[in-house]
Design a protein around this motif. Structure first.
Motif, mmCIF file in Angstrom:
data_model
loop_
_atom_site.group_PDB
_atom_site.id
_atom_site.type_symbol
_atom_site.label_atom_id
_atom_site.label_comp_id
_atom_site.label_asym_id
_atom_site.label_seq_id
_atom_site.Cartn_x
_atom_site.Cartn_y
_atom_site.Cartn_z
ATOM 1 N N ALA A 67 10.656 9.397 3.905
ATOM 2 C CA ALA A 67 9.671 8.871 2.953
ATOM 3 C C ALA A 67 9.459 9.843 1.802
ATOM 4 O O ALA A 67 9.398 9.438 0.627
ATOM 5 C CB ALA A 67 8.351 8.587 3.669
ATOM 6 N N LEU A 68 9.364 11.140 2.105
ATOM 7 C CA LEU A 68 9.190 12.133 1.049
ATOM 8 C C LEU A 68 10.418 12.215 0.150
ATOM 9 O O LEU A 68 10.302 12.372 -1.069
ATOM 10 C CB LEU A 68 8.896 13.497 1.667
ATOM 11 N N SER A 74 10.401 11.442 -3.841
ATOM 12 C CA SER A 74 10.906 12.395 -4.839
ATOM 13 C C SER A 74 11.974 11.757 -5.717
ATOM 14 O O SER A 74 12.073 12.078 -6.910
ATOM 15 C CB SER A 74 11.463 13.640 -4.144
ATOM 16 N N ARG A 75 12.754 10.828 -5.141
ATOM 17 C CA ARG A 75 13.748 10.113 -5.944
ATOM 18 C C ARG A 75 13.078 9.160 -6.927
ATOM 19 O O ARG A 75 13.485 9.066 -8.087
ATOM 20 C CB ARG A 75 14.698 9.341 -5.024
ATOM 21 N N THR A 76 12.063 8.442 -6.471
ATOM 22 C CA THR A 76 11.375 7.503 -7.363
ATOM 23 C C THR A 76 10.620 8.236 -8.467
ATOM 24 O O THR A 76 10.471 7.717 -9.570
ATOM 25 C CB THR A 76 10.404 6.623 -6.572
ATOM 26 N N LEU A 95 8.075 0.879 -3.841
ATOM 27 C CA LEU A 95 6.705 1.115 -3.379
ATOM 28 C C LEU A 95 6.629 1.309 -1.866
ATOM 29 O O LEU A 95 5.646 1.870 -1.380
ATOM 30 C CB LEU A 95 5.806 -0.056 -3.796
ATOM 31 N N PHE A 96 7.625 0.863 -1.141
ATOM 32 C CA PHE A 96 7.579 0.957 0.312
ATOM 33 C C PHE A 96 7.561 2.397 0.834
ATOM 34 O O PHE A 96 6.955 2.656 1.877
ATOM 35 C CB PHE A 96 8.749 0.176 0.918
ATOM 36 N N PRO A 97 8.230 3.375 0.180
ATOM 37 C CA PRO A 97 8.116 4.754 0.681
ATOM 38 C C PRO A 97 6.687 5.279 0.696
ATOM 39 O O PRO A 97 6.342 6.103 1.556
ATOM 40 C CB PRO A 97 8.990 5.558 -0.289
ATOM 41 N N TYR A 98 5.846 4.809 -0.201
ATOM 42 C CA TYR A 98 4.461 5.269 -0.215
ATOM 43 C C TYR A 98 3.703 4.737 0.997
ATOM 44 O O TYR A 98 2.890 5.452 1.594
ATOM 45 C CB TYR A 98 3.780 4.825 -1.517
ATOM 46 N N LEU A 99 3.985 3.483 1.374
ATOM 47 C CA LEU A 99 3.410 2.967 2.618
ATOM 48 C C LEU A 99 3.954 3.733 3.812
ATOM 49 O O LEU A 99 3.206 4.083 4.736
ATOM 50 C CB LEU A 99 3.714 1.476 2.755
ATOM 51 N N GLY A 100 5.263 4.013 3.805
ATOM 52 C CA GLY A 100 5.857 4.796 4.893
ATOM 53 C C GLY A 100 5.270 6.183 4.988
ATOM 54 O O GLY A 100 5.045 6.708 6.080
#
Length: 662
Positions: free
Chosen positions: A140-141, A145-147, A502-507
């Motif tokens: 997730a991190l 960092s990619r986004t 946006l899903f990595p932020y939920l993860g």
């Protein structure tokens, strides 16, 4: 497949634990005295408690001021009521009161079995903590960092370093948050104990496995910063208090360390570009790999001049594409070594590189073999239905590699199966290196419901009233369902949607709560063992908690050293614990100071002095040894570190048992 046969094992384990934890109870309520007592079913003490409830009240009436360990002096029939009514036996965070679980759910004859079960549960919690951090929190991190389009240096010393140290940091936060009357011994013991363990046992194992020459500047930088952080921590403990400004100062020291790493890295890159801009004649003959894992030619080893360079993929190349790919890989591994991160598990080996030394999969270039595998994978994915893809994604067992795993590997897969399944059910993962960035329509839609609802449950916000009889979960559940329906309608199965970033932020949010809740259970369980066996929190911190959080470092760093990267492994032995101490104490004490009007009072014991002294001796002796041997880590150095840790452990245990008094 063979792995699919055990797909339903997590459900069996959950049901088994539920049966054990929810053994039917017989409630006895005395209306005159307001005493509520719960006894395990099958005991014959019900009548006795009804007849002697007044006596029980007399016994427990003034015991709220007693320490929890007082239950050792009571009969078994009185221990449950004492534990339930004594505030010192209650837990501040977490979900299970383990003392109550043992003495109120099990008859006297089965109490030893209960402690065996809880020890296995402790091992499972440590495994769960590692799986959550490595397989869900770090991805997730990385995706975030990619986004955010961060460069590799910034991401390495911030997001990735935080992901690597998450178990230690959250354990420290949980231990200090649960500290009673300033007893932060569990957190201090874990941070100092893990530091001594990693800088002696792990570093010694690297030297014994693969003797090598250290990179001078990174080693001196990390040791000097670490000695300063350890001395500052000892000063705070000796004064028995830490103010808010000092707690924030630990975070500031970490920021300073990051700046030193980045500035040093930038200076080195400028020097390297100047060297590469000069024409160089390459003699006829292919380069060879030296004994330290670096690439050497007739001019000597690259590693002798560049301690940061990727010891695996740095090769001289005549093509711009090869140089670009190699430098990017070098930056990744250099930053990882600088902040104490383990080497990337998927780092390319020399045998996987092209004739010019270029990584065959870098910058999107794939060999025909890998491309064929990718096409076959896409065809298989298209053949599956949406429901089949959902169950394949939820399968917590590595079915493809199941037959190739050893017996230990299969046992580990089964052991971590319940937590793996729950994490896959609640934490979305975005991987930009996978097909469709890891998008699975039904699973991601389902996670939009399970993830937020898990967050409500783990934060104990399920029972929060919003208005009248309306609970928070009754509002959140339909909102999550509506969101899931919208995502299902606006997305496609064969391609990720535009809002997938946006899903990595939920993860990230869900995995943080998973890590924090698991760390809370570990802390509560260790505190229970301390009360039961009369062990101080410092001893539990420097042994069980430190070993549990550091065993992964031991395995991964030795593996990295065997693969030919001892410099990177030894950098992790000093940079990693330094990061954990600075942020572990900085974040947790900042929170504690804010809760206590800007000052957090801590207790100080002789064992904490031994912990600080042990870490200081370890760092100073390593520094002295390296200066004397010109930074050569020999097997003698490794065996010396083994003996040092053994002596430290003996002195700590003798101090705990009052045999040695300072």
């Amino acid at each position: 497949m063979e792995g699919s046969r055990i797909f339903f094992l997590p459900f069996f384990l959950v049901v088994l634990f539920y049966v054990l934890a929810t053994t039917a109870e017989v409630h006895v309520f005395n209306g005159d005295n307001g005493l509520s007592i719960s006894l395990p079913r099958g005991t014959d003490h019900i009548g006795k408690w009804n007849d002697t409830s007044s006596a029980a009240v007399n016994i427990l009436g003034d015991d709220d001021d007693r320490e929890c360990s007082y239950y050792h002096k009571l009969n078994h029939s009185e221990q449950c009521a004492f534990i339930r009514n004594n505030s010192d036996c209650h837990i501040d965070d977490g979900f299970i009161n383990y003392l109550e679980f043992v003495f109120c759910r099990f008859p006297k004859q089965l109490i030893p079995l209960a402690f065996v079960f809880l020890f296995i549960w402790l091992i499972f919690l440590f495994v769960s903590l590692g799986v959550t951090a490595e397989d869900f929190f770090c991805p997730a991190l990385t995706a975030i960092s990619r986004t955010m389009k961060l460069n590799q240096s910034i991401a390495g010393v911030t997001f990735l370093a935080f992901g690597n140290g998450a178990p230690d940091i959250f354990s420290a936060i949980a231990a200090i948050s649960n500290a009673k009357e300033g007893d932060a011994g569990l957190a201090i013991g874990a941070l100092f104990g893990a530091g001594v363990f990693v800088t002696t046992v792990v570093a010694g194992s690297i030297a014994v496995t693969h003797p090598f020459k250290l990179a001078e500047r990174p080693f001196l930088r990390d040791v000097v910063f670490y000695i300063g952080a350890a001395f500052w921590t000892f000063t705070i403990l000796y004064r028995r208090q830490i103010v808010l400004a000092e707690a924030i100062g630990f975070i500031g020291l970490y920021v300073g360390y990051v700046l030193v790493v980045l500035i040093g890295r930038k200076v080195y890159e400028i020097q390297r570009k100047r060297q590469q801009s000069q024409p160089m004649r390459i003699p006829v003959g292919s380069p060879s790999i030296n004994t330290e894992g670096g690439v050497s030619s007739n001019y000597g080893s690259v590693n002798d001049h560049d301690p940061h360079v990727n010891q695996e993929s740095y090769m001289h190349s005549s093509t711009n594409h090869s140089v670009k790919g190699v430098l990017e890989a070098s930056d990744q591994l250099a930053i990882a070594a600088a902040v104490g991160l383990p080497a990337p598990r998927r780092a390319p080996s020399v045998s996987q590189m092209g004739p010019q030394g270029d990584n065959s999969v870098d910058d999107g270039f794939m060999t025909p073999l890998l491309a064929g595998f990718a096409r076959r994978y896409e065809e298989e994915q298209e053949e599956h239905s949406a429901i089949a893809n959902l169950f394949i994604a939820l399968n917590p067992v590595d079915s493809e590699n199941w037959k190739r795993k050893s017996i230990f590997g299969k046992a580990y897969e089964i052991f971590k199966l319940p937590i793996q399944f729950m994490l896959q059910l609640t934490v979305p993962i975005v991987d930009y290196d996978e097909d469709r960035h890891g998008w699975n329509q039904l699973l991601n839609v389902l996670q939009c419901i399970t993830g937020p609802m898990f967050c409500l449950g783990v934060t104990k916000a399920v029972s929060v009233h919003i208005h009248g009889n309306l609970y928070l979960w009754e509002l959140m559940l339909p909102l999550c369902v509506i969101l899931a329906i919208v995502i299902f309608i606006t997305s496609k199965r064969d391609s990720h949607p535009v809002y997938h970033f946006l899903f990595p932020y939920l993860g990230f949010l869900v995995s943080v709560l998973w890590i924090y809740s698991i760390a809370n259970e570990i802390v509560n369980l260790l505190q229970m063992f301390g009360v039961q066996f009369s062990l101080s929190t410092e001893v539990l911190g420097l042994t069980l908690l430190a070993w549990g959080n550091s065993i992964g470092d031991l395995v991964s760093d030795i593996t990295v050293a065997k693969q030919g990267f001892p410099r990177m492994a030894i950098a992790a032995c000093f940079g990693g614990p330094l990061f954990n101490m600075l942020l572990g104490i900085g974040i947790s004490c900042t929170i504690a100071a804010i809760r206590n009007d800007g000052v957090f009072h801590v207790s100080f014991s002789q064992l904490q002095m031994v912990l600080a002294g042990g870490l200081g001796v370890s760092l100073l002796s390593s520094l002295f040894f390296m200066l004397c041997t010109r930074f050569n880590a020999t097997r003698i150095y490794g065996f010396y570190l083994y003996a040092l840790y053994l002596g430290f452990l003996v002195i700590a245990l003798l101090t705990e048992s009052k045999v040695i008094k300072w």
